[in-house]
Scaffold this motif. Structure first.
Motif, short mmCIF file in Angstrom:
data_model
loop_
_atom_site.label_atom_id
_atom_site.label_comp_id
_atom_site.label_asym_id
_atom_site.label_seq_id
_atom_site.Cartn_x
_atom_site.Cartn_y
_atom_site.Cartn_z
N ALA A 50 -7.08 17.66 -4.13
CA ALA A 50 -8.18 17.01 -4.86
C ALA A 50 -8.14 17.32 -6.35
O ALA A 50 -8.53 16.50 -7.17
CB ALA A 50 -9.52 17.44 -4.26
N HIS A 51 -7.63 18.48 -6.71
CA HIS A 51 -7.61 18.88 -8.12
C HIS A 51 -6.49 18.21 -8.92
O HIS A 51 -6.44 18.33 -10.13
CB HIS A 51 -7.49 20.41 -8.24
N ASP A 52 -5.58 17.51 -8.24
CA ASP A 52 -4.44 16.90 -8.93
C ASP A 52 -4.50 15.38 -8.85
O ASP A 52 -3.74 14.74 -8.14
CB ASP A 52 -3.13 17.42 -8.34
N ARG A 53 -5.41 14.80 -9.60
CA ARG A 53 -5.60 13.35 -9.60
C ARG A 53 -4.36 12.62 -10.11
O ARG A 53 -4.04 11.52 -9.66
CB ARG A 53 -6.83 13.02 -10.46
N GLN A 54 -3.62 13.22 -11.03
CA GLN A 54 -2.42 12.58 -11.59
C GLN A 54 -1.37 12.34 -10.51
O GLN A 54 -0.68 11.33 -10.53
CB GLN A 54 -1.83 13.42 -12.72
N LEU A 55 -1.25 13.26 -9.57
CA LEU A 55 -0.29 13.10 -8.49
C LEU A 55 -0.67 11.90 -7.61
O LEU A 55 0.18 11.09 -7.25
CB LEU A 55 -0.21 14.38 -7.67
N LEU A 56 -1.94 11.78 -7.30
CA LEU A 56 -2.42 10.63 -6.52
C LEU A 56 -2.18 9.33 -7.28
O LEU A 56 -1.72 8.33 -6.71
CB LEU A 56 -3.90 10.80 -6.19
N GLU A 57 -2.44 9.34 -8.59
CA GLU A 57 -2.20 8.14 -9.41
C GLU A 57 -0.72 7.79 -9.45
O GLU A 57 -0.35 6.61 -9.42
CB GLU A 57 -2.76 8.35 -10.81
N ARG A 58 0.14 8.79 -9.50
CA ARG A 58 1.60 8.55 -9.49
C ARG A 58 2.00 7.84 -8.19
O ARG A 58 2.78 6.90 -8.19
CB ARG A 58 2.35 9.86 -9.63
N PHE A 59 1.45 8.32 -7.09
CA PHE A 59 1.73 7.68 -5.80
C PHE A 59 1.25 6.23 -5.80
O PHE A 59 1.96 5.32 -5.36
CB PHE A 59 1.07 8.46 -4.66
N GLU A 60 0.03 6.00 -6.29
CA GLU A 60 -0.55 4.65 -6.28
C GLU A 60 0.23 3.70 -7.19
O GLU A 60 0.24 2.50 -6.94
CB GLU A 60 -2.02 4.71 -6.63
N GLU A 61 0.84 4.23 -8.25
CA GLU A 61 1.69 3.38 -9.10
C GLU A 61 2.94 2.94 -8.35
O GLU A 61 3.37 1.80 -8.45
CB GLU A 61 2.10 4.16 -10.36
N GLU A 62 3.51 3.88 -7.61
CA GLU A 62 4.75 3.59 -6.88
C GLU A 62 4.51 2.79 -5.61
O GLU A 62 5.30 1.93 -5.23
CB GLU A 62 5.46 4.91 -6.54
N PHE A 63 3.39 3.09 -4.94
CA PHE A 63 3.04 2.44 -3.67
C PHE A 63 1.58 2.00 -3.72
O PHE A 63 0.70 2.73 -3.27
CB PHE A 63 3.25 3.40 -2.49
N PRO A 64 1.28 0.81 -4.25
CA PRO A 64 -0.11 0.36 -4.34
C PRO A 64 -0.76 0.26 -2.96
O PRO A 64 -0.11 -0.12 -1.99
CB PRO A 64 -0.02 -1.01 -4.99
N THR A 65 -2.05 0.61 -2.89
CA THR A 65 -2.75 0.49 -1.63
C THR A 65 -2.94 -0.99 -1.27
O THR A 65 -2.99 -1.84 -2.14
CB THR A 65 -4.13 1.20 -1.67
N THR A 66 -3.05 -1.25 0.00
CA THR A 66 -3.22 -2.61 0.51
C THR A 66 -4.66 -3.05 0.27
O THR A 66 -5.58 -2.33 0.65
CB THR A 66 -2.91 -2.64 2.03
N PRO A 67 -4.86 -4.21 -0.37
CA PRO A 67 -6.24 -4.69 -0.57
C PRO A 67 -6.95 -4.92 0.75
O PRO A 67 -6.32 -5.33 1.73
CB PRO A 67 -6.06 -6.02 -1.32
N LYS A 68 -8.24 -4.67 0.77
CA LYS A 68 -9.03 -4.86 2.01
C LYS A 68 -9.40 -6.31 2.17
O LYS A 68 -9.50 -7.07 1.30
CB LYS A 68 -10.28 -4.00 1.97
#
Length: 68
Positions: A50-68
């Motif tokens: 939870a403390h590393d938001r940049q890591l989560l953002e890096r993942f989302e850049e590489e693998f965008p979440t599927t729209p609902k």
């Protein structure tokens, strides 16, 4: 393939990936030291600190979440 944000649990952001080929996600987890748990042969959960938001953002850049 479906990628979804499953929310937070125990100070971790959880991303759930539903795909036949989990290799790119397991490789990402190994490279960035993210915990990966295989829930089933086609479902993988990734736990981002939870403390590393940049890591989560890096993942989302590489693998965008599927729209609902």
């Amino acid at each position: 393939m479906r990628i979804s944000n499953a929310g937070m649990q125990d100070d971790a952001h959880i991303i759930t990936v539903e795909t036949e080929d989990q290799t790119p996600f397991i490789n990402f987890a190994a490279q960035w030291h993210v915990e990966a748990r295989r829930v089933s042969p086609t479902i993988l959960s990734l736990f981002f600190p939870a403390h590393d938001r940049q890591l989560l953002e890096r993942f989302e850049e590489e693998f965008p979440t599927t729209p609902k």
